[in-house]
Design a protein around this motif. Sequence first.
Motif, PDB file in Angstrom:
ATOM      1  N   PRO A 239       0.834  -1.215   0.000  1.00  0.00           N
ATOM      2  CA  PRO A 239       0.000   0.000   0.000  1.00  0.00           C
ATOM      3  C   PRO A 239       0.866   1.262   0.000  1.00  0.00           C
ATOM      4  O   PRO A 239       0.958   1.969   1.004  1.00  0.00           O
ATOM      5  N   VAL A 240       1.512   1.515  -1.124  1.00  0.00           N
ATOM      6  CA  VAL A 240       2.409   2.670  -1.201  1.00  0.00           C
ATOM      7  C   VAL A 240       1.581   3.954  -1.243  1.00  0.00           C
ATOM      8  O   VAL A 240       0.670   4.087  -2.058  1.00  0.00           O
ATOM      9  N   VAL A 241       1.906   4.866  -0.349  1.00  0.00           N
ATOM     10  CA  VAL A 241       1.195   6.142  -0.270  1.00  0.00           C
ATOM     11  C   VAL A 241       2.060   7.220  -0.909  1.00  0.00           C
ATOM     12  O   VAL A 241       3.193   7.449  -0.486  1.00  0.00           O
ATOM     13  N   ILE A 242       1.528   7.850  -1.944  1.00  0.00           N
ATOM     14  CA  ILE A 242       2.243   8.932  -2.625  1.00  0.00           C
ATOM     15  C   ILE A 242       1.805  10.257  -1.999  1.00  0.00           C
ATOM     16  O   ILE A 242       0.609  10.581  -2.000  1.00  0.00           O
ATOM     17  N   PRO A 243       2.731  11.025  -1.453  1.00  0.00           N
ATOM     18  CA  PRO A 243       2.350  12.287  -0.798  1.00  0.00           C
ATOM     19  C   PRO A 243       1.864  13.330  -1.799  1.00  0.00           C
ATOM     20  O   PRO A 243       2.123  13.228  -3.004  1.00  0.00           O
ATOM     21  N   ASP A 244       1.163  14.310  -1.286  1.00  0.00           N
ATOM     22  CA  ASP A 244       0.709  15.417  -2.126  1.00  0.00           C
ATOM     23  C   ASP A 244       1.919  16.160  -2.688  1.00  0.00           C
ATOM     24  O   ASP A 244       3.025  16.061  -2.154  1.00  0.00           O
ATOM     25  N   THR A 245       1.683  16.887  -3.752  1.00  0.00           N
ATOM     26  CA  THR A 245       2.759  17.705  -4.301  1.00  0.00           C
ATOM     27  C   THR A 245       3.165  18.748  -3.257  1.00  0.00           C
ATOM     28  O   THR A 245       2.360  19.142  -2.412  1.00  0.00           O
ATOM     29  N   MET A 246       4.393  19.171  -3.342  1.00  0.00           N
ATOM     30  CA  MET A 246       4.902  20.126  -2.363  1.00  0.00           C
ATOM     31  C   MET A 246       4.186  21.468  -2.518  1.00  0.00           C
ATOM     32  O   MET A 246       4.046  21.963  -3.639  1.00  0.00           O
ATOM     33  N   PRO A 247       3.722  22.056  -1.427  1.00  0.00           N
ATOM     34  CA  PRO A 247       3.032  23.353  -1.518  1.00  0.00           C
ATOM     35  C   PRO A 247       3.934  24.430  -2.117  1.00  0.00           C
ATOM     36  O   PRO A 247       5.082  24.591  -1.701  1.00  0.00           O
ATOM     37  N   GLU A 248       3.410  25.137  -3.067  1.00  0.00           N
ATOM     38  CA  GLU A 248       4.184  26.184  -3.735  1.00  0.00           C
ATOM     39  C   GLU A 248       4.670  27.258  -2.759  1.00  0.00           C
ATOM     40  O   GLU A 248       5.821  27.702  -2.851  1.00  0.00           O
ATOM     41  N   PRO A 249       3.836  27.690  -1.795  1.00  0.00           N
ATOM     42  CA  PRO A 249       4.324  28.702  -0.839  1.00  0.00           C
ATOM     43  C   PRO A 249       5.533  28.232  -0.034  1.00  0.00           C
ATOM     44  O   PRO A 249       6.390  29.044   0.320  1.00  0.00           O
ATOM     45  N   LEU A 250       5.615  26.933   0.250  1.00  0.00           N
ATOM     46  CA  LEU A 250       6.765  26.404   0.986  1.00  0.00           C
ATOM     47  C   LEU A 250       8.034  26.532   0.156  1.00  0.00           C
ATOM     48  O   LEU A 250       9.090  26.941   0.660  1.00  0.00           O
ATOM     49  N   ILE A 251       7.939  26.184  -1.130  1.00  0.00           N
ATOM     50  CA  ILE A 251       9.105  26.295  -2.015  1.00  0.00           C
ATOM     51  C   ILE A 251       9.543  27.750  -2.121  1.00  0.00           C
ATOM     52  O   ILE A 251      10.731  28.077  -1.966  1.00  0.00           O
ATOM     53  N   THR A 252       8.578  28.635  -2.369  1.00  0.00           N
ATOM     54  CA  THR A 252       8.889  30.059  -2.539  1.00  0.00           C
ATOM     55  C   THR A 252       9.518  30.644  -1.275  1.00  0.00           C
ATOM     56  O   THR A 252      10.536  31.345  -1.341  1.00  0.00           O
ATOM     57  N   ALA A 253       8.916  30.348  -0.135  1.00  0.00           N
ATOM     58  CA  ALA A 253       9.436  30.896   1.127  1.00  0.00           C
ATOM     59  C   ALA A 253      10.841  30.381   1.418  1.00  0.00           C
ATOM     60  O   ALA A 253      11.714  31.136   1.877  1.00  0.00           O
ATOM     61  N   THR A 254      11.070  29.102   1.135  1.00  0.00           N
ATOM     62  CA  THR A 254      12.396  28.524   1.374  1.00  0.00           C
ATOM     63  C   THR A 254      13.442  29.174   0.478  1.00  0.00           C
ATOM     64  O   THR A 254      14.535  29.538   0.941  1.00  0.00           O
ATOM     65  N   LEU A 255      13.121  29.330  -0.796  1.00  0.00           N
ATOM     66  CA  LEU A 255      14.072  29.924  -1.741  1.00  0.00           C
ATOM     67  C   LEU A 255      14.334  31.392  -1.422  1.00  0.00           C
ATOM     68  O   LEU A 255      15.482  31.852  -1.478  1.00  0.00           O
TER      69      LEU A 255
END
Length: 200
Positions: free
Chosen positions: A96-112
Amino acid sequence: MPAQATAAGSASASLAAQSSLAAGFYAAQALLAAIAIRDVIQIWQQLNLRDVRSSWPALRTALAALIRDRYGMSVTQAAQYYGQARWAAGVRGVAPVVIPDTMPEPLITATLDSTGPWSLLGRIKQGQTVTEASDNTAVTMSGAASRLIQNGARQVVLQSVAADAKAVGWMRVTSSNPCAFCAMLSGRGFTYRTEASAGF
């Protein structure tokens, strides 16, 4: 051959196969991270240090696309690994492999933003030369991007174990030359009921 000896041999072979798969998975993730770090640094080096405000948005878009792409690769590697590790452990049936949701765009932007231009500005204010500040910022930002990417694999394993009714627990996997204490803990096999207690 006594039944106990046969069972012990099978268990030993199973643990060896699982350890080998884990080592291969860790190596694949490390390579993915190393390549991502290299690519992030190459993109960062295209920043116009004389006009950061105007040049950063395009670079951030390119970096975000890179992170999303490598995150997907990390997820794929982990999904394959989980199924293979489950099989090596002698657990049959569909994993039962669980694929996570795509990474939230605000998280990527804030990190960068925080590890990129804001970090660069902070270093310059602390007295670093522009070149030093840029080089140090590249290291920080590439490390943060790598962590975001590898979180894909971590989430697959964690969520899949939580969803798998046949999952027994966690085990420690060591390097090829562990200390006696770590070797002892690893030798216990899948006896840890939580990620934290296994020191994942």
